[in-house]
Design a protein around this motif. Structure first.
Motif, mmCIF file in Angstrom:
data_model
loop_
_atom_site.group_PDB
_atom_site.id
_atom_site.type_symbol
_atom_site.label_atom_id
_atom_site.label_comp_id
_atom_site.label_asym_id
_atom_site.label_seq_id
_atom_site.Cartn_x
_atom_site.Cartn_y
_atom_site.Cartn_z
ATOM 1 N N GLY A 170 17.712 13.561 60.928
ATOM 2 C CA GLY A 170 18.209 14.769 60.135
ATOM 3 C C GLY A 170 19.571 15.505 60.537
ATOM 4 O O GLY A 170 19.857 16.557 60.230
ATOM 5 N N ILE A 171 20.469 14.674 61.190
ATOM 6 C CA ILE A 171 21.732 15.126 61.454
ATOM 7 C C ILE A 171 22.876 14.336 60.450
ATOM 8 O O ILE A 171 22.789 12.918 60.635
ATOM 9 N N VAL A 172 23.544 15.145 59.763
ATOM 10 C CA VAL A 172 24.420 14.430 59.013
ATOM 11 C C VAL A 172 25.867 15.084 59.176
ATOM 12 O O VAL A 172 26.000 16.406 59.054
ATOM 13 N N PRO A 173 26.844 14.211 59.534
ATOM 14 C CA PRO A 173 28.108 14.883 59.714
ATOM 15 C C PRO A 173 28.883 15.582 58.413
ATOM 16 O O PRO A 173 28.534 14.985 57.261
ATOM 17 N N GLU A 174 29.558 16.423 58.617
ATOM 18 C CA GLU A 174 30.157 17.125 57.286
ATOM 19 C C GLU A 174 31.162 16.111 56.695
ATOM 20 O O GLU A 174 31.517 16.323 55.599
ATOM 21 N N GLU A 175 31.834 15.500 57.693
ATOM 22 C CA GLU A 175 33.034 14.460 57.261
ATOM 23 C C GLU A 175 32.777 13.252 57.881
ATOM 24 O O GLU A 175 32.288 13.145 59.091
ATOM 25 N N SER A 176 33.302 12.195 57.498
ATOM 26 C CA SER A 176 33.411 10.731 57.993
ATOM 27 C C SER A 176 34.911 10.539 58.787
ATOM 28 O O SER A 176 35.749 11.027 58.221
ATOM 29 N N PRO A 177 34.746 10.170 60.253
ATOM 30 C CA PRO A 177 35.935 10.078 60.780
ATOM 31 C C PRO A 177 36.754 8.928 60.154
ATOM 32 O O PRO A 177 38.001 9.060 60.266
ATOM 33 N N GLU A 178 36.308 8.095 59.134
ATOM 34 C CA GLU A 178 37.251 7.279 58.565
ATOM 35 C C GLU A 178 38.036 7.879 57.437
ATOM 36 O O GLU A 178 39.106 7.509 57.132
ATOM 37 N N GLN A 179 37.376 9.212 57.021
ATOM 38 C CA GLN A 179 38.206 9.837 56.005
ATOM 39 C C GLN A 179 39.060 11.158 56.429
ATOM 40 O O GLN A 179 39.529 11.869 55.653
ATOM 41 N N LEU A 187 38.963 15.400 64.711
ATOM 42 C CA LEU A 187 38.332 15.022 65.929
ATOM 43 C C LEU A 187 36.949 15.649 66.286
ATOM 44 O O LEU A 187 36.151 15.076 67.014
ATOM 45 N N LEU A 188 36.899 16.815 65.587
ATOM 46 C CA LEU A 188 35.739 17.625 65.755
ATOM 47 C C LEU A 188 35.150 18.106 64.325
ATOM 48 O O LEU A 188 35.897 18.475 63.597
ATOM 49 N N ARG A 246 27.778 20.040 66.697
ATOM 50 C CA ARG A 246 29.059 19.459 66.123
ATOM 51 C C ARG A 246 29.317 18.110 66.923
ATOM 52 O O ARG A 246 28.673 17.854 67.965
ATOM 53 N N ILE A 247 30.047 17.403 66.452
ATOM 54 C CA ILE A 247 30.313 15.838 66.701
ATOM 55 C C ILE A 247 31.906 15.712 67.246
ATOM 56 O O ILE A 247 32.941 16.225 66.711
ATOM 57 N N VAL A 248 32.063 15.360 68.471
ATOM 58 C CA VAL A 248 33.277 14.813 68.788
ATOM 59 C C VAL A 248 33.551 13.480 68.640
ATOM 60 O O VAL A 248 32.810 12.732 69.144
ATOM 61 N N VAL A 249 34.683 13.106 68.080
ATOM 62 C CA VAL A 249 34.737 11.373 68.179
ATOM 63 C C VAL A 249 35.785 11.017 68.973
ATOM 64 O O VAL A 249 37.052 11.518 69.006
ATOM 65 N N VAL A 250 35.485 10.260 69.965
ATOM 66 C CA VAL A 250 36.394 9.726 71.054
ATOM 67 C C VAL A 250 36.323 8.163 71.207
ATOM 68 O O VAL A 250 35.335 7.519 70.550
#
Ligand code: PRP
Length: 217
Positions: free
Chosen positions: A28-37, A41-42, A51-55
Motif C-alpha cells: 500500500g506504499i506508492v512513492p510520489e515520484e520515481s528516483p529515475e525521473q 532525494l527526499l 517519506r522515502i530517502v534514496v541513498v
C-alpha cells in the motif's frame, strides 16, 4: 500529525529500488515520484507522514542506525559489512537475490593453490565478509579493498581472485572468471532502527506488518 510521528524509509538506488517498488505497492506504499525521473532525494508517498530517502546501498544501514530513517531496505551483503549495530532485521524481503562468491580466472588453479597453502591476493568490496570466510577456511589471503569493477582485478594482474556478488553469472563469464566458492546466499532485508522500534512500536508496527505481508511466499 506532528513531525515527531513522521516515518522515513531509506531505499537504495538502482536494482533493489526497482524490485522494492512492486513489493511496497502490495504493502500500500506508492512513492510520489520515481528516483529515475527526479533528482530529488527526499520523496513523499501516498501514505501520510511516510517519506522515502534514496541513498547509496551501503549508506542505508547508517541512516537507519542513527535514526535518520526509522526503516530501510538493505542487502545482506551490505549488512554483513556494516555489522548490523543498532538495527533489527525482522523481514527477509526475498528481493535482490544473488550470492556472495569467490571467483577466479578459469586458468587459475584455485583449489590447488588453497591445497598447497599458498597466500592468495583477493580483491573485494566485501573485506569483512571475505576476511571471515577465508579465516574460517584457514586460507591465507592478502585482501585488497576495491569500490567496484572487481572483475577487472584478476585480468589486470591486481589479484588472484575476487569476492563479489554473482546473480546471473554473466559478468563473470564476460571476463573469463569462474565461481570457485559460495560464501553466502544474499537477499534484501527490512531493517528497523532498534530504539525507534522500542519507543514507537504502535507507529511503526502497521508498516512493518504490511511490508512483511507483501513478501511473496
Ligand atoms: C553486481 C556485482 C557484479 C554483477 C553480477 O554489480 O558486483 O558486477 O552485479 O551480476 P551478474 O552475475 O548478473 O552479471 P552491480 O550491477 O550491482 O553494480 P555494483 O558493481 O555497482 O555493485
Amino acid at each position: 500529525m506532528s513531525s515527531r510521528m513522521r516515518i522515513t524509509l531509506a531505499l537504495p538506488k538502482g536494482r533493489i529500488f526497482e524490485e522494492a517498488l512492486p513489493l511496497l505497492a502490495r504493502a500500500g506504499i506508492v512513492p510520489e515520484e520515481s528516483p529515475e525521473q527526479t533528482r530529488k532525494l527526499l520523496i513523499g508517498t501516498n501514505v501520510p507522514d511516510l517519506r522515502i530517502v534514496v541513498v547509496r546501498a551501503s549508506d542505508v544501514p547508517t541512516y537507519v542506525q542513527y535514526g535518520a530513517a526509522e526503516l530501510g531496505i538493505a542487502g545482506a551483503d551490505i549488512l554483513l559489512e556494516h555489522g548490523g549495530d543498532g538495527l533489527y532485521q525482522p523481514v527477509d524481503l526475498a528481493i535482490g537475490r544473488c550470492r556472495l562468491c569467490v571467483a577466479a580466472p578459469a586458468a587459475f588453479d584455485y583449489a590447488g593453490a588453497v591445497g598447497r597453502g599458498a597466500r592468495l591476493r583477493v580483491a573485494t568490496k566485501y573485506v569483512l565478509a571475505a576476511r571471515d570466510f577465508f579465516a574460517r577456511k584457514g586460507v591465507h589471503v592478502d585482501l585488497i579493498k576495491l569500490y567496484g569493477s572487481m572483475e577487472l582485478a584478476p585480468l589486470a594482474g591486481l589479484a588472484d581472485a575476487i569476492v563479489d556478488l554473482v546473480s546471473s553469472g554473466a559478468t563473470l563469464r564476460a571476463n573469463d572468471l569462474v565461481e570457485v566458492e559460495q560464501i553466502a546466499a544474499i537477499s534484501s532485508r527490512l531493517v528497523v532502527n532498534q530504539a525507534a522500534y522500542k519507543t514507537r512500536r504502535a507507529n511503526l508496527a502497521p508498516l512493518i506488518d504490511a511490508i512483511s505481508q507483501a513478501v511473496p511466499r
